[in-house]
Motif scaffolding. Structure first.
Motif, PDB file in Angstrom:
ATOM      1  N   ARG A 171      94.438 -24.301  69.859  1.00 19.12           N
ATOM      2  CA  ARG A 171      95.615 -24.294  68.991  1.00 19.12           C
ATOM      3  C   ARG A 171      95.785 -22.955  68.280  1.00 19.12           C
ATOM      4  NH1 ARG A 171      93.730 -29.590  67.753  1.00 19.12           N
ATOM      5  NH2 ARG A 171      92.774 -28.804  65.839  1.00 19.12           N
ATOM      6  N   GLU A 172      94.658 -22.386  67.794  1.00 22.81           N
ATOM      7  CA  GLU A 172      94.730 -21.098  67.108  1.00 22.81           C
ATOM      8  C   GLU A 172      95.212 -20.002  68.052  1.00 22.81           C
ATOM      9  OE1 GLU A 172      94.312 -20.320  63.997  1.00 22.81           O
ATOM     10  OE2 GLU A 172      93.881 -22.369  63.371  1.00 22.81           O
ATOM     11  N   LYS A 173      94.702 -20.028  69.287  1.00 19.52           N
ATOM     12  CA  LYS A 173      95.113 -19.030  70.275  1.00 19.52           C
ATOM     13  C   LYS A 173      96.590 -19.168  70.593  1.00 19.52           C
ATOM     14  CE  LYS A 173      94.028 -17.301  74.898  1.00 19.52           C
ATOM     15  NZ  LYS A 173      93.168 -17.481  76.101  1.00 19.52           N
ATOM     16  N   SER A 174      97.048 -20.416  70.736  1.00 20.55           N
ATOM     17  CA  SER A 174      98.453 -20.673  71.035  1.00 20.55           C
ATOM     18  C   SER A 174      99.338 -20.184  69.893  1.00 20.55           C
ATOM     19  CB  SER A 174      98.673 -22.173  71.274  1.00 20.55           C
ATOM     20  OG  SER A 174     100.040 -22.447  71.509  1.00 20.55           O
ATOM     21  N   LYS A 175      98.880 -20.392  68.652  1.00 21.56           N
ATOM     22  CA  LYS A 175      99.644 -19.950  67.489  1.00 21.56           C
ATOM     23  C   LYS A 175      99.758 -18.428  67.455  1.00 21.56           C
ATOM     24  CE  LYS A 175      99.755 -20.315  62.448  1.00 21.56           C
ATOM     25  NZ  LYS A 175      99.067 -20.855  61.244  1.00 21.56           N
ATOM     26  N   GLN A 176      98.621 -17.753  67.732  1.00 22.69           N
ATOM     27  CA  GLN A 176      98.637 -16.290  67.738  1.00 22.69           C
ATOM     28  C   GLN A 176      99.543 -15.743  68.836  1.00 22.69           C
ATOM     29  OE1 GLN A 176      94.548 -15.093  68.101  1.00 22.69           O
ATOM     30  NE2 GLN A 176      93.961 -15.876  66.078  1.00 22.69           N
ATOM     31  N   GLU A 177      99.496 -16.374  70.010  1.00 23.06           N
ATOM     32  CA  GLU A 177     100.347 -15.928  71.110  1.00 23.06           C
ATOM     33  C   GLU A 177     101.822 -16.148  70.785  1.00 23.06           C
ATOM     34  OE1 GLU A 177      98.963 -18.087  74.460  1.00 23.06           O
ATOM     35  OE2 GLU A 177      97.227 -16.787  74.814  1.00 23.06           O
ATOM     36  N   HIS A 178     102.113 -17.246  70.089  1.00 26.70           N
ATOM     37  CA  HIS A 178     103.508 -17.517  69.697  1.00 26.70           C
ATOM     38  C   HIS A 178     104.015 -16.454  68.732  1.00 26.70           C
ATOM     39  CE1 HIS A 178     107.114 -19.746  68.742  1.00 26.70           C
ATOM     40  NE2 HIS A 178     106.798 -19.709  67.459  1.00 26.70           N
ATOM     41  N   GLU A 179     103.161 -16.066  67.753  1.00 24.89           N
ATOM     42  CA  GLU A 179     103.563 -15.042  66.792  1.00 24.89           C
ATOM     43  C   GLU A 179     103.781 -13.697  67.489  1.00 24.89           C
ATOM     44  OE1 GLU A 179     104.358 -15.430  63.688  1.00 24.89           O
ATOM     45  OE2 GLU A 179     103.929 -17.563  63.750  1.00 24.89           O
ATOM     46  N   LYS A 180     102.881 -13.373  68.440  1.00 29.08           N
ATOM     47  CA  LYS A 180     103.033 -12.119  69.179  1.00 29.08           C
ATOM     48  C   LYS A 180     104.326 -12.128  69.992  1.00 29.08           C
ATOM     49  CE  LYS A 180      98.101 -11.086  69.646  1.00 29.08           C
ATOM     50  NZ  LYS A 180      96.961 -10.913  70.599  1.00 29.08           N
ATOM     51  N   LYS A 181     104.635 -13.284  70.595  1.00 31.74           N
ATOM     52  CA  LYS A 181     105.837 -13.407  71.408  1.00 31.74           C
ATOM     53  C   LYS A 181     107.089 -13.235  70.550  1.00 31.74           C
ATOM     54  CE  LYS A 181     108.193 -16.469  74.686  1.00 31.74           C
ATOM     55  NZ  LYS A 181     109.496 -16.390  74.008  1.00 31.74           N
ATOM     56  N   LYS A 182     107.071 -13.849  69.337  1.00 28.71           N
ATOM     57  CA  LYS A 182     108.218 -13.723  68.439  1.00 28.71           C
ATOM     58  C   LYS A 182     108.457 -12.263  68.061  1.00 28.71           C
ATOM     59  CE  LYS A 182     108.999 -16.436  65.055  1.00 28.71           C
ATOM     60  NZ  LYS A 182     108.846 -17.221  63.813  1.00 28.71           N
ATOM     61  N   GLU A 183     107.344 -11.557  67.760  1.00 28.34           N
ATOM     62  CA  GLU A 183     107.474 -10.155  67.377  1.00 28.34           C
ATOM     63  C   GLU A 183     107.980  -9.312  68.547  1.00 28.34           C
ATOM     64  OE1 GLU A 183     107.463  -6.969  64.821  1.00 28.34           O
ATOM     65  OE2 GLU A 183     107.137  -9.100  64.391  1.00 28.34           O
ATOM     66  N   LYS A 184     107.445  -9.589  69.740  1.00 32.33           N
ATOM     67  CA  LYS A 184     107.872  -8.854  70.937  1.00 32.33           C
ATOM     68  C   LYS A 184     109.338  -9.139  71.252  1.00 32.33           C
ATOM     69  CE  LYS A 184     106.761  -8.188  75.829  1.00 32.33           C
ATOM     70  NZ  LYS A 184     108.125  -8.459  76.297  1.00 32.33           N
ATOM     71  N   ASP A 185     109.729 -10.425  71.144  1.00 34.86           N
ATOM     72  CA  ASP A 185     111.119 -10.792  71.418  1.00 34.86           C
ATOM     73  C   ASP A 185     112.069 -10.110  70.438  1.00 34.86           C
ATOM     74  OD1 ASP A 185     110.326 -12.338  73.504  1.00 34.86           O
ATOM     75  OD2 ASP A 185     110.438 -14.240  72.413  1.00 34.86           O
ATOM     76  N   LYS A 186     111.608 -10.007  69.182  1.00 34.42           N
ATOM     77  CA  LYS A 186     112.436  -9.368  68.171  1.00 34.42           C
ATOM     78  C   LYS A 186     112.674  -7.893  68.508  1.00 34.42           C
ATOM     79  CE  LYS A 186     112.707  -8.499  63.187  1.00 34.42           C
ATOM     80  NZ  LYS A 186     112.025  -8.660  61.880  1.00 34.42           N
ATOM     81  N   LYS A 187     111.594  -7.209  68.913  1.00 36.48           N
ATOM     82  CA  LYS A 187     111.724  -5.796  69.275  1.00 36.48           C
ATOM     83  C   LYS A 187     112.573  -5.632  70.543  1.00 36.48           C
ATOM     84  CE  LYS A 187     107.330  -4.314  67.249  1.00 36.48           C
ATOM     85  NZ  LYS A 187     106.007  -3.710  67.522  1.00 36.48           N
ATOM     86  N   ASP A 188     112.331  -6.531  71.529  1.00 36.65           N
ATOM     87  CA  ASP A 188     113.121  -6.463  72.768  1.00 36.65           C
ATOM     88  C   ASP A 188     114.597  -6.710  72.483  1.00 36.65           C
ATOM     89  OD1 ASP A 188     110.839  -5.982  74.176  1.00 36.65           O
ATOM     90  OD2 ASP A 188     110.587  -8.043  74.865  1.00 36.65           O
TER      91      ASP A 188
END
Length: 214
Positions: A171-188
């Protein structure tokens, strides 16, 4: 389109090309998906953002196109959620099966120990050779049996803790990956928005340059 494109991205690419064969899907698909994937943005703001993008693709029925894109997005997200729930249920069933098999194995081991003890007692009774020393050995065997049962219980607890720990880490890994994805999507999304603006500016300058030549 990239090989890792989602089912929705593939559908969206075909949809945009059907509306405008000259549409740059590499830019528009990523930008539209990023807008729809933003969970913190109200639906009205999403529609407004989509409207400005779809206006670059079609000149008519823009609201209807936006509604269709949102509807399809919700359908694909629902399918994705149902698939994830099915996988979770399958994992739960497998864990239950493993625990049941372990309990059955322990039960069989205990039953076998009882049978062996009963056979020994029958033999001792048959030959009438039960001595005080042999009588004293029985509590010891019972103690060993209890200790064996205790070891099995400890093992079960350790396995349970390991499963819970693994689930927590997942769950922690999934949460971290979700946050990274949100940040990446925002920049993209910012980069793609800038590409659209740059493209519009370039077209505007070419139009103005053509008018001056006339």
């Amino acid at each position: 389109m990239a090989a890792s494109s989602s089912p929705y991205d593939l559908w969206l690419s075909d949809k945009l090309l059907s509306l405008n064969p000259d549409c740059d899907t590499d830019v528009f698909v990523s930008y539209i998906s990023a807008i729809l994937d933003e969970t913190d943005t109200p639906i009205e703001e999403k529609k407004e953002s989509l409207g400005s993008i779809i206006g670059e693709v079609v000149s008519q029925d823009q609201d209807a196109v936006c509604e269709e894109l949102i509807q399809k997005w919700n359908e694909f997200q629902k399918q994705k959620k149902n698939s994830a729930e099915d996988n979770t249920a399958d994992l739960g069933d497998k864990l239950s099966q493993i625990l049941s098999e372990r309990k059955l194995t322990v039960a069989k081991e205990r039953q076998l120990t009882s049978e062996e003890l009963a056979r020994k007692e029958a033999i001792l009774a048959q030959y009438s050779q039960v001595s005080d020393e042999e009588d004293a050995s029985r509590p010891e065997e019972s103690t060993k049996k209890t200790e064996a049962g205790g070891d099995s219980l400890v093992t079960k607890n350790v396995n349970k803790e390991a499963v819970l720990k693994a689930e927590k880490e997942k769950r922690e890994k999934s949460k971290q990956e979700h946050e990274k994805k949100k940040e990446k999507d925002k920049k993209d999304r910012e980069n793609q928005k800038q590409k659209v603006l740059d493209r519009k500016d370039g077209e505007k300058k070419r139009t103005q340059k053509g008018e001056k030549r006339r």
